[in-house]
Design a protein around this motif. Structure first.
Motif, PDB file in Angstrom:
ATOM      1  N   ASP A 134      12.024 -18.795-125.138  1.00 27.33           N
ATOM      2  CA  ASP A 134      12.027 -17.355-124.875  1.00 27.33           C
ATOM      3  C   ASP A 134      13.236 -16.634-125.469  1.00 27.33           C
ATOM      4  O   ASP A 134      13.437 -15.445-125.228  1.00 27.33           O
ATOM      5  CB  ASP A 134      11.968 -17.103-123.359  1.00 27.33           C
ATOM      6  CG  ASP A 134      13.154 -17.716-122.628  1.00 27.33           C
ATOM      7  OD1 ASP A 134      14.048 -18.278-123.301  1.00 27.33           O
ATOM      8  OD2 ASP A 134      13.195 -17.641-121.381  1.00 27.33           O
TER       9      ASP A 134
ATOM     10  N   GLN B 211      16.329 -17.162-124.691  1.00 26.07           N
ATOM     11  CA  GLN B 211      17.447 -17.091-123.746  1.00 26.07           C
ATOM     12  C   GLN B 211      17.809 -18.439-123.153  1.00 26.07           C
ATOM     13  O   GLN B 211      18.966 -18.698-122.875  1.00 26.07           O
ATOM     14  CB  GLN B 211      17.111 -16.131-122.610  1.00 26.07           C
ATOM     15  CG  GLN B 211      16.975 -14.699-123.062  1.00 26.07           C
ATOM     16  CD  GLN B 211      16.595 -13.803-121.910  1.00 26.07           C
ATOM     17  OE1 GLN B 211      16.445 -14.248-120.784  1.00 26.07           O
ATOM     18  NE2 GLN B 211      16.452 -12.528-122.199  1.00 26.07           N
ATOM     19  N   ARG B 212      16.803 -19.284-122.913  1.00 27.45           N
ATOM     20  CA  ARG B 212      17.063 -20.578-122.260  1.00 27.45           C
ATOM     21  C   ARG B 212      17.981 -21.436-123.107  1.00 27.45           C
ATOM     22  O   ARG B 212      17.843 -21.493-124.326  1.00 27.45           O
ATOM     23  CB  ARG B 212      15.751 -21.339-122.069  1.00 27.45           C
ATOM     24  CG  ARG B 212      14.883 -20.807-120.958  1.00 27.45           C
ATOM     25  CD  ARG B 212      13.472 -21.318-121.118  1.00 27.45           C
ATOM     26  NE  ARG B 212      13.323 -22.704-120.694  1.00 27.45           N
ATOM     27  CZ  ARG B 212      12.207 -23.411-120.913  1.00 27.45           C
ATOM     28  NH1 ARG B 212      11.197 -22.878-121.571  1.00 27.45           N
ATOM     29  NH2 ARG B 212      12.122 -24.638-120.485  1.00 27.45           N
TER      30      ARG B 212
ATOM     31  N   PHE C   4      21.858 -19.241-132.265  1.00 22.36           N
ATOM     32  CA  PHE C   4      21.983 -19.284-130.808  1.00 22.36           C
ATOM     33  C   PHE C   4      23.037 -20.339-130.455  1.00 22.36           C
ATOM     34  O   PHE C   4      22.963 -21.476-130.930  1.00 22.36           O
ATOM     35  CB  PHE C   4      20.620 -19.660-130.209  1.00 22.36           C
ATOM     36  CG  PHE C   4      20.559 -19.687-128.721  1.00 22.36           C
ATOM     37  CD1 PHE C   4      20.796 -18.539-127.977  1.00 22.36           C
ATOM     38  CD2 PHE C   4      20.243 -20.855-128.032  1.00 22.36           C
ATOM     39  CE1 PHE C   4      20.736 -18.564-126.597  1.00 22.36           C
ATOM     40  CE2 PHE C   4      20.171 -20.889-126.659  1.00 22.36           C
ATOM     41  CZ  PHE C   4      20.421 -19.732-125.944  1.00 22.36           C
TER      42      PHE C   4
ATOM     43  N   ARG D 277      27.746 -14.282-124.853  1.00 21.93           N
ATOM     44  CA  ARG D 277      27.716 -14.123-126.310  1.00 21.93           C
ATOM     45  C   ARG D 277      28.578 -12.951-126.774  1.00 21.93           C
ATOM     46  O   ARG D 277      28.203 -12.182-127.663  1.00 21.93           O
ATOM     47  CB  ARG D 277      26.283 -13.942-126.802  1.00 21.93           C
ATOM     48  CG  ARG D 277      25.440 -15.174-126.551  1.00 21.93           C
ATOM     49  CD  ARG D 277      24.081 -15.032-127.180  1.00 21.93           C
ATOM     50  NE  ARG D 277      23.022 -15.392-126.259  1.00 21.93           N
ATOM     51  CZ  ARG D 277      21.759 -15.089-126.426  1.00 21.93           C
ATOM     52  NH1 ARG D 277      21.378 -14.379-127.456  1.00 21.93           N
ATOM     53  NH2 ARG D 277      20.854 -15.464-125.543  1.00 21.93           N
TER      54      ARG D 277
ATOM     55  N   ALA E 117      25.295  -7.387-121.221  1.00 28.14           N
ATOM     56  CA  ALA E 117      24.293  -8.466-121.173  1.00 28.14           C
ATOM     57  C   ALA E 117      22.933  -7.909-120.763  1.00 28.14           C
ATOM     58  O   ALA E 117      21.894  -8.292-121.312  1.00 28.14           O
ATOM     59  CB  ALA E 117      24.742  -9.550-120.203  1.00 28.14           C
TER      60      ALA E 117
ATOM     61  N   ILE F 278      20.087 -10.280-122.207  1.00 26.59           N
ATOM     62  CA  ILE F 278      20.510 -11.671-122.039  1.00 26.59           C
ATOM     63  C   ILE F 278      20.478 -12.001-120.558  1.00 26.59           C
ATOM     64  O   ILE F 278      21.084 -11.298-119.735  1.00 26.59           O
ATOM     65  CB  ILE F 278      21.944 -11.881-122.579  1.00 26.59           C
ATOM     66  CG1 ILE F 278      21.991 -11.536-124.058  1.00 26.59           C
ATOM     67  CG2 ILE F 278      22.389 -13.320-122.356  1.00 26.59           C
ATOM     68  CD1 ILE F 278      23.374 -11.575-124.640  1.00 26.59           C
ATOM     69  N   ASP F 279      19.784 -13.087-120.246  1.00 26.35           N
ATOM     70  CA  ASP F 279      19.650 -13.482-118.845  1.00 26.35           C
ATOM     71  C   ASP F 279      20.845 -14.347-118.470  1.00 26.35           C
ATOM     72  O   ASP F 279      20.755 -15.562-118.419  1.00 26.35           O
ATOM     73  CB  ASP F 279      18.338 -14.243-118.663  1.00 26.35           C
ATOM     74  CG  ASP F 279      18.108 -14.615-117.214  1.00 26.35           C
ATOM     75  OD1 ASP F 279      18.727 -13.983-116.343  1.00 26.35           O
ATOM     76  OD2 ASP F 279      17.320 -15.536-116.965  1.00 26.35           O
TER      77      ASP F 279
END
Lengths: 180, 159
Positions: free
Chosen positions: A118, A120-121, A148, B58, B110, B115-116
């Protein structure tokens, strides 16, 4: 109070405020400097300090930080697993939900990965353990292609995962086989 | 009577008029101090994990995150203790506001970037509030600290 007395009092108050601000500034500087020494000691001696050696290697060679099962469970409970072992080993058993990805079948594995990921993971790559370097290579390439940072390597590889599974669910229900 | 004395006496009068202001004024710093110390102790238990939480935003690289993780943990501990000290309370209060604003900015960034993140506010134990809750908490704490009647004790120096 006379007018001049009041003016003197006002001036006294203003200089008192300036003095108080200077004191506050000095105290703030001290508070900002104070943590430096204990922070340095923590960075040097703490058993769970950031892994400076790994970071140095990461910067020099583009290597990826490796995490053990405890760290992954604690910090990234919902990771996407990448199995970088040979296809036959993967078919025999792998972490549930893992995507098979190695250098020889990169394109097929990478397209499966992009479908499942996704964006983000955190991603954790494992290989056969015992000092195998495939997971490092795959993780490094993934980090570049996905742009990433949260791509890690499982310390101890597949045996580490299997051991934890056997410990938690009993010898019989350990490493999951054939889950896809 | 100096300007400062007049301001203080006016503030005390206001505190008497609105009781919760006096209460918050007295306990605001204690609350934030306790939170800082708690957050610091949890983070100091696992600075490596906290570094990875920071990296998850990040905003800075792995080295910056690692250095920040050890420094921030101790800074929070120092600020928490200083908020209990009469001499350093005022400086700690404004530094706390600055730090909370930085945290809020990072959280907001975020959220905006989708961004989680695990907040990381209280170490690697996971956030029980989520990013929005953590942002709201930080804003509330900033408001507690910046109010002119906050963090005051009778006879204590304050700005």
């Amino acid at each position: 109070m006379t007018r001049s007395g009041l003016a003197n009092s006002e001036m006294g108050g203003a200089s008192e405020m300036v003095g108080r601000r200077r004191r506050t500034l000095r105290a703030a500087t001290l508070l900002l400097v104070l943590p430096v020494v204990p922070a340095a000691l923590t960075a040097w001696l703490h058993p769970r300090r950031p892994d400076w050696t790994a970071l140095a290697v990461q910067v020099q060679e583009g290597a990826v930080v490796d995490l053990d099962m405890d760290q992954i469970g604690r910090e990234f409970p919902n990771v996407l697993w990448i199995d970088a072992r040979a296809r036959t080993d993967f078919d025999e058993a792998h972490v549930p939900g893992a995507v098979h990805l190695d250098e020889s079948t990169w394109d097929a594995g990478f397209s499966t990965l992009t479908e499942l990921w996704d964006g983000q993971r955190a991603i954790v790559v494992y290989c056969g353990g015992g000092g195998c370097l495939t997971s490092q290579a795959v993780a490094r390439r993934l980090r570049g292609e996905l742009d990433f940072n949260q791509v890690y390597v499982l310390r101890g590889g597949w045996p580490a995962w299997s051991t934890v599974q056997m410990e938690t669910s009993g010898a019989g229900g350990g490493a999951s086989g054939g889950a896809r | 009577m100096t300007v400062g004395d007049r301001k203080r006496s006016s503030s005390r009068a206001t505190d008497k008029g609105v009781p919760w202001r006096g209460l918050l004024g007295r306990w605001g710093c204690v609350l934030v101090g306790v939170l800082w110390i708690w957050a610091a102790v949890v983070k100091l238990a696992d600075p490596g994990g906290f570094a990875r939480q920071i990296e998850g935003y990040r905003l800075i690289g792995a080295w910056g995150a690692a250095l920040l993780s050890v420094y921030l943990s101790w800074l929070e501990l120092v600020l928490g203790c200083a908020l209990f000290s009469v001499t350093y309370r005022d400086a700690a209060r404004w530094l706390s506001v600055g730090l909370l604003m930085v945290f809020s900015g990072a959280l907001a960034s975020a959220i905006v970037r989708g961004i989680d993140v695990n907040c990381g506010c209280f170490g690697t134990g996971g956030s029980f509030m989520g990013a929005y809750g953590a942002l709201l908490r930080d804003v509330v704490l900033i408001l507690v600290l910046v109010r002119p009647w906050s963090c005051r004790a009778e006879g204590a120096p304050h700005g």
